[in-house]
Design an enzyme around this catalytic site. Structure first.
Site, PDB file in Angstrom:
ATOM      1  N   GLY A 160     -44.839 -31.262   9.621  1.00 45.85           N
ATOM      2  CA  GLY A 160     -46.082 -31.619  10.289  1.00 45.85           C
ATOM      3  C   GLY A 160     -46.422 -30.588  11.326  1.00 45.85           C
ATOM      4  O   GLY A 160     -45.661 -29.643  11.545  1.00 45.85           O
ATOM      5  N   GLY A 161     -47.531 -30.743  11.972  1.00 44.87           N
ATOM      6  CA  GLY A 161     -47.928 -29.803  13.010  1.00 44.87           C
ATOM      7  C   GLY A 161     -47.043 -29.928  14.222  1.00 44.87           C
ATOM      8  O   GLY A 161     -46.981 -29.045  15.068  1.00 44.87           O
ATOM      9  N   PHE A 162     -46.338 -31.017  14.326  1.00 48.53           N
ATOM     10  CA  PHE A 162     -45.552 -31.286  15.526  1.00 48.53           C
ATOM     11  C   PHE A 162     -44.071 -31.333  15.238  1.00 48.53           C
ATOM     12  O   PHE A 162     -43.255 -31.245  16.125  1.00 48.53           O
ATOM     13  CB  PHE A 162     -45.975 -32.635  16.108  1.00 48.53           C
ATOM     14  N   GLY A 163     -43.710 -31.525  13.997  1.00 48.17           N
ATOM     15  CA  GLY A 163     -42.290 -31.636  13.732  1.00 48.17           C
ATOM     16  C   GLY A 163     -42.023 -31.832  12.256  1.00 48.17           C
ATOM     17  O   GLY A 163     -42.951 -31.838  11.442  1.00 48.17           O
ATOM     18  N   ASP A 207     -58.603 -41.011   9.566  1.00 48.42           N
ATOM     19  CA  ASP A 207     -58.164 -39.752   8.962  1.00 48.42           C
ATOM     20  C   ASP A 207     -57.830 -39.950   7.488  1.00 48.42           C
ATOM     21  O   ASP A 207     -56.750 -39.597   7.022  1.00 48.42           O
ATOM     22  CB  ASP A 207     -56.974 -39.187   9.731  1.00 48.42           C
TER      23      ASP A 207
END
Ligand SMILES: *[C@@H]1O[C@H](CO)[C@@H](O)[C@H](O)[C@H]1NC(C)=O
Ligand SMILES: *[C@@H]1O[C@H](CO)[C@@H](O)[C@H](O)[C@H]1NC(C)=O
Ligand SMILES: *[C@@H]1O[C@H](CO)[C@@H](O)[C@H](O)[C@H]1NC(C)=O
Ligand SMILES: *[C@@H]1O[C@H](CO)[C@@H](O)[C@H](O)[C@H]1NC(C)=O
Ligand SMILES: *[C@@H]1O[C@H](CO)[C@@H](O)[C@H](O)[C@H]1NC(C)=O
Ligand SMILES: *[C@@H]1O[C@H](CO)[C@@H](O)[C@H](O)[C@H]1NC(C)=O
Ligand SMILES: *[C@@H]1O[C@H](CO)[C@@H](O)[C@H](O)[C@H]1NC(C)=O
Ligand SMILES: *[C@@H]1O[C@H](CO)[C@@H](O)[C@H](O)[C@H]1NC(C)=O
Length: 911
Positions: free
Chosen positions: A604-607, A721
């Protein structure tokens, strides 16, 4: 140049004589069981009545009544010895169109009884005419003008005790819009009393009259006949009498008055008359023809002069009554040099529409049901009206509005096959009894749209298959009796929950049907209320939790096995020691579950997203470090706890969460086949190969998930989303929506989300209205879902590459106007799809992506549309093998292809 001008002129001035055609005509030779033929006089094609009625018996008139002057149409007839009311259903009738309907009757002593017969005719629910048949060799006629309010109409013969009704022919002719508009409207029809053509020697009808009105001669030897070969201009908005009728007229021998009369059936009949005039002589100089018109001595018109070779008429605008004979006299005025003339006249009597017909949607639905089950009974004509002839087994509501069907009892009606989806169209039905029949299929999902249904009793049938989820959508349903059937699926959660809260009395046990029960004792002895009134909040909560958990367990283990309910308290017995509140994991547990984070299945964009395995063997996907900001943590906890309570088969379920450290983590069920996006775009090592049917199924699954978020959750959850990478597929390619309920507080994934201002979402999927107003509604999800549908149809990403990031909605517009579905549908389907269905889905997608939220359908409508399309597809390729997918897709919920910068403003194309 000059030649061209004249040519043009002559084209314009040449009278546009429309060739009469029989479009819209319904011409039925009653009692003629097999032949179709063209009438020798009119050349109009006539057909047998088999297609319009399925009751009654065919007869020939006796041979001594047959001679050369008896038309073929009258040689046979259909008679109705059974039932009080028997009806023909005439369709299609163009809606909002005035039509002429005509029936003829020739007795011809067909039954050898030489009797006099009297019976009533109805059009729809209204009394049309009482037929009195006394001369066996005469042809009796009934004719009426009426406005079609539905796309079918019924003509009924009603036995009033005066002998067996019969009929020889039935004709329906649509009229031009506006014709007889003074006399006919939605609340008023008229019955023909007489229609006469002066100066004619024989009756005249089609093709001379394009509407096939029959103009009979009026014989009075004391009058002179005038006629012309010149064309009489008959252009007229209101009556349009045929030219041939206007080309003849009568006049007295000498300058004196002209009189004619007709007899009325009853002085109470309210009548309208139309007198037609056209001057057929070129009167020049001082010659004038001028007269006064009186009816029964009352002046109706003074100093009237007919127009030369053009029609004129005098017609009543308000009905008149009070006499049994009406006499018109035309008096020449004192300075008139010519006697009066008259060309034709018509008289109608008013047929007041006293009763409202049943709501036309119910009529349509009942027609389908009747057809599907081949029900004879007295199911003819209007279902609810007149009240005295209500169909057997129906109860209707009567009030100021048109009647609605509120209850259907088809107990022991000998029905077989599946339950008709048309029941779902009867919105007002509150009770539906279908017990003691031979249903043998499944309950269609579409039953879910019976929004007012309160009681559904399908007991004691032979229903198999699954109990559809959609039954849970029946918001008014109070009693659902499915006992005595052979279902083999699970009972949907929604039903169980309703039952648990006491809103629904549910019965699904297999017993309880004696073969020929008297229905009242059956109910007393066998109705077992599984879960009826649950009192006490505590008990209610416990039950709810048990049910949620137990159904979840069922699904999680094997959705194909279902423990048949053995006894009435089946649901309460299972697993009641377990309660589930969303599991909280420790970091140490996560290490264990993921085998020290060895298998990465996504980024993911974060992890990272890791694969994991619970002690039970259940596979999970672990999404690490979902939020980074500390203040989000509290909200995160609340939200995560909430989300673990939301359960729907088309939503990726949140198994639990971890709050340790600064890295909050979500544990989801593992979706083996990865995301829809991967399937559509293909991924290294995996072929793209979703069939049309699979795409529809996926669309439906996803739509159901969204629909549940919008309608099943209180308060409603807006996903924010929706995109193909958030639609995940399990091993069976069943789609579930991922990441719901989080966007509101936890969208921190800068890479894939436009988070300027407060707009969140993924480029290509963002509702343009939301983008402008920041007003988020369910309709924003509908927009995004529309984009997903377009991707499913075209196989293209929302921002079509290679053309400056054209949005898919814009890409599709030129293709729509070209009208070629082949250019739009994904090439990889290689033409293997149903174009009708594809158009429907495309149309649905276009509506979903309408610029204005208010113009978009709700997810509920979307689900309904997809469902009906999918049913068609399943029905059509039942025997074909679907390609079965193999290969293990990784969960990768964020993918680089989502990233884009410019937000196109999609425009809504219209087809
Ligand atoms: C019929 O006419 C009514 C009233 O003029 C109108 O509301 C309705 O839409 C029309 N229906 C059709 C099918 O044209
Ligand atoms: C009627 O007759 C007059 C004289 O005979 C003639 O001038 C006129 O054209 C005629 N009108 C028509 C319409 O034929
Ligand atoms: C025709 O009607 C007018 C007006 O009603 C009346 O004055 C006249 O006398 C009538 N003429 C005849 C011949 O009846
Ligand atoms: C005949 O009399 C009526 C009424 O007075 C008048 O309107 C009409 O013009 C007259 N016709 C002729 C030809 O004089
Ligand atoms: C009647 O017409 C309406 C509107 O055109 C249509 O939706 C409906 O299916 C028609 N019903 C039948 C039975 O043809
Ligand atoms: C349904 O109809 C049957 C027979 O016509 C009748 O015996 C039964 O009582 C009806 N059921 C209900 C619930 O009205
Ligand atoms: C039940 O369905 C089977 C096939 O599915 C069919 O052969 C049989 O005739 C049906 N029985 C009834 C009573 O409709
Ligand atoms: C019910 O259906 C099954 C299979 O479809 C059949 O074997 C059975 O005979 C049916 N029972 C009745 C009562 O129709």
């Amino acid at each position: 140049m000059v030649f061209g001008f004249f040519l043009l002129l002559s084209v314009i001035t040449a009278p546009a004589i429309a060739q009469p055609n029989t479009r819209g005509f319904i011409s039925i030779d009653c009692g003629n069981s097999n032949s179709s033929y063209f009438d020798t006089v009119t050349q109009v094609p006539y057909v047998s009545d088999d297609r319009f009625i399925d009751v009654g018996s065919d007869f020939y008139i006796q041979s001594n009544y047959i001679n050369s002057s008896v038309p073929t149409l009258q040689l046979n007839l259909r008679s109705f010895p059974d039932r009080l009311r028997n009806c023909y259903t005439l369709k299609p009738v163009p809606q909002n169109t005035t039509y002429l309907v005509r029936a003829t009757f020739m007795y011809g002593n067909y039954d050898g009884k030489n009797s006099q017969i009297q019976f009533d005719l109805h059009i729809g629910v209204d009394h049309w005419k009482t037929m009195t048949i006394s001369d066996p060799s005469a042809i009796y006629t009934a004719e009426a003008l009426s406005l079609a309010t539905a796309n079918s109409t019924s003509v009924c013969l009603v036995n009033t005790g005066g002998g067996t009704p019969f009929i020889s022919s039935l004709e329906l002719r649509p009229l031009r819009n506006g014709l007889y508009g003074e006399y006919v409207n939605a609340s008023q029809s008229v019955v023909l009393v007489t229609r006469r053509n002066f100066g004619a020697t024989k009756s005249l009808r089609f093709p001379d009259d394009p509407y096939d009105r029959v103009w009979n001669p009026y014989n009075d030897p004391s009058l002179l006949t005038l006629s012309t070969n010149s064309r009489v201009d008959n252009r007229d908005d209101l009556f349009e009498p045929p030219v041939a009728v206007m080309q003849t007229a009568v006049t007295p021998k000498g300058i004196r008055q002209l009189g004619f009369f007709w007899d009325s059936v009853s002085p109470r009949d309210e009548l309208y008359a139309v007198l037609y005039f056209a001057e057929l002589r070129n009167l020049t100089g001082k010659a004038t023809r001028m007269f006064n018109v009186t009816r029964n001595g009352e002046s109706r018109f003074s100093w009237y002069t007919p127009p030369y070779l053009s029609i004129g008429y005098i017609y009543s605008v308000v009905p008149f009554k009070g006499y049994s004979r009406y006499q018109y006299l035309l008096h020449p005025t004192s300075n008139s040099t010519h006697p009066p003339i008259i060309n034709a006249f018509e008289v109608y009597s008013l047929m007041q529409l006293t009763q409202a017909a049943t709501d036309s949607r119910d009529v349509d639905a009942m027609a389908e049901i009747r057809l599907q089950y081949q029900l004879k009974r007295n199911w003819m004509g209007d279902p609810c009206a007149p009240k005295a002839y209500t169909w057997d087994g129906l109860n209707c509501s009567y009030g100021p509005d048109p009647p609605r069907i509120i209850s259907i009892n088809l107990t022991s009606a000998g029905l077989s096959g599946e339950i008709s989806s048309s029941f779902a169209m009867l919105k007002a039905v509150k009770h539906l009894y279908l017990s003691q029949n031979n249903f043998n299929g499944t309950i269609p999902d579409s039953l879910g749209s019976l929004s007012s249904l309160q009681v559904l009793d399908l007991s004691c049938n032979n229903l198999t298959g699954n109990i559809p989820d959609s039954l849970g959508l029946l918001s008014s349903l109070q009693v659902l009796n499915l006992s005595g059937n052979n279902f083999n699926g699970s009972v949907p959660d929604t039903l169980l929950k309703k039952a648990a809260t006491g809103l629904l009395t549910l019965r699904v046990d297999k017993k309880g049907c004696t073969k020929v029960p008297s229905s009242s004792t059956k109910h007393k002895t066998h109705v077992v209320v599984i879960i009826s009134v649950v009192s006490g909040l505590l008990l209610l909560v416990v039950v709810l939790i048990v049910i949620v958990w137990s159904t979840r367990r069922l699904r999680g283990q094997d959705s194909n096995t279902f423990v048949q309910p053995q006894s009435e308290d089946h649901f309460l017995q299972r697993d009641h020691q377990v309660s589930f509140e969303g599991r909280q994991f420790t970091y140490a547990q996560l290490v264990n579950i993921t085998n020290n984070f060895t298998r990465v299945i996504g980024k993911g964009g974060f992890g990272m997203i890791y694969h994991g395995c619970l002690e039970t063997g259940k596979q999970v996907a672990i999404k690490m470090c979902f939020v980074s900001s500390p203040q989000g943590m509290k909200e995160f906890l609340a939200e995560a706890q909430n989300l673990t309570r939301i359960y729907h088969r088309n939503l990726v379920s949140l198994v639990g969460y971890c709050m340790d450290g600064n890295c909050p983590t979500l544990v989801y069920e593992y979706m083996k086949q990865g995301s829809l996006q991967e399937h559509l775009r293909g991924k290294a090592g995996h072929s793209r190969g979703l069939s049309w049917g699979q795409r529809l199924q996926i669309a439906l699954n996803a739509a159901q998930g969204l629909e549940y978020l919008h309608r099943g959750c209180k308060p409603p959850i807006i996903h924010r989303d929706v995109k193909t990478s958030n639609i995940l597929l399990n091993e069976e390619l069943e789609a579930r929506i991922a990441d719901f309920g989080l966007s509101k507080s936890f969208h921190s994934d800068e890479q894939t989300h436009v988070s300027t201002e407060s707009v969140v979402g993924t480029p290509g999927y963002i509702d343009p209205e939301y983008h402008q107003t920041y007003q988020l509604t369910e309709k924003s999800d509908v927009y995004s879902f529309g984009v997903v549908l377009l991707e499913l149809i075209t196989g293209r990403p929302p921002l079509v590459p290679g053309s400056g990031n054209t949005h898919i909605v814009q890409w599709i517009t030129p293709h729509l106007s070209r009208g070629s579905i082949d250019d739009i549908v994904d090439e990889s389907l290689r033409g293997e799809y149903d174009p009708t269905c594809a158009w429907k889905i495309l149309d649905l997608a276009i509506r979903c992506t309408a610029n204005k939220g208010s113009q978009r359908p709700t997810m509920f409508e979307v689900v309904m549309q997809l469902r009906s399309c999918l049913e068609l597809v399943i029905a059509s390729d039942k025997c074909e093998n679907e390609n079965v997918y193999s290969g293990d897709f990784n969960v990768d919920q964020e993918s680089a292809s989502d990233i884009g910068t410019n937000m196109p403003g999609p425009t809504v194309p219209t087809r």
